[in-house]
Write an enzyme that holds these catalytic residues in place. Structure first.
Site, mmCIF file in Angstrom:
data_model
loop_
_atom_site.group_PDB
_atom_site.id
_atom_site.type_symbol
_atom_site.label_atom_id
_atom_site.label_comp_id
_atom_site.label_asym_id
_atom_site.label_seq_id
_atom_site.Cartn_x
_atom_site.Cartn_y
_atom_site.Cartn_z
ATOM 1 N N GLN A 96 0.839 -1.196 0.000
ATOM 2 C CA GLN A 96 0.000 0.000 0.000
ATOM 3 C C GLN A 96 0.871 1.243 0.000
ATOM 4 O OE1 GLN A 96 -3.187 0.013 2.834
ATOM 5 N NE2 GLN A 96 -3.997 1.909 2.036
ATOM 6 N N PHE A 97 1.184 1.736 -1.197
ATOM 7 C CA PHE A 97 2.042 2.909 -1.326
ATOM 8 C C PHE A 97 1.427 4.152 -0.698
ATOM 9 C CE2 PHE A 97 -0.677 3.460 -4.990
ATOM 10 C CZ PHE A 97 -0.787 4.827 -5.144
ATOM 11 N N THR A 98 0.104 4.181 -0.544
ATOM 12 C CA THR A 98 -0.558 5.375 0.008
ATOM 13 C C THR A 98 -0.209 5.620 1.474
ATOM 14 O OG1 THR A 98 -2.574 4.143 0.527
ATOM 15 C CG2 THR A 98 -2.476 5.233 -1.629
#
Length: 150
Positions: free
Chosen positions: A78-80
């Site tokens: 999850q890059f966010t």
């Protein structure tokens, strides 16, 4: 590297209407990787994750680890998690590592977790549009950042 760890009774990840990862009792780990991350971050976070005492013992106190209960692990990239909301209303993801750096570290995290737990780890699909479903147990949610070791 930043983790959001949730103690769950069950969790799953779906891509294109197909369940690709599913666990019962254990941990759902959302994993965000940034440019400055390395194998050292992976090693530190693996130990923290699998040895963190956030499961109840026979007296109901959080005193058992994922290893102790022989729980399952679902890891979702999850890059966010590395969003910057400093300016304006649209988050910036400039701190998130590019796939050529992030994928090897994501895969390393999974492989090292499997070795440490002695069992298979369920995963999402890196870069895919995923639907994550979970039943948070407690609720227990812990955030760990390898650059801010508190």
């Amino acid at each position: 590297m930043r983790l959001v760890i949730q103690r769950v009774s069950q969790a799953s990840v779906t891509v294109e209407n197909q369940v690709i990862g599913q666990i019962g009792s254990g941990l759902l780990v959302l994993l965000g990787i940034e440019h400055a991350d390395s194998e050292e971050d992976v090693d530190w976070l693996i130990q923290k994750t699998i040895q963190m005492r956030i499961f109840p013992d026979e007296e109901g106190k959080m005193n058992c680890s994922l290893q102790d209960i022989q729980g399952e692990l679902l890891v979702v990239s999850q890059f966010t998690l590395h969003a910057s909301t400093k300016k304006g209303n649209r988050p910036s993801f400039i701190a998130a590592a590019r796939p050529e750096q992030a994928i090897p570290l994501y895969e390393s995290f999974i492989q090292k977790a499997e070795v440490a737990l002695g069992k298979s780890v369920q995963t999402g699909s890196f870069g895919a549009d995923m639907k994550v479903s979970l039943l948070n147990d407690g609720p227990v949610t812990i955030i760990i950042d390898s650059k801010n070791k508190e």
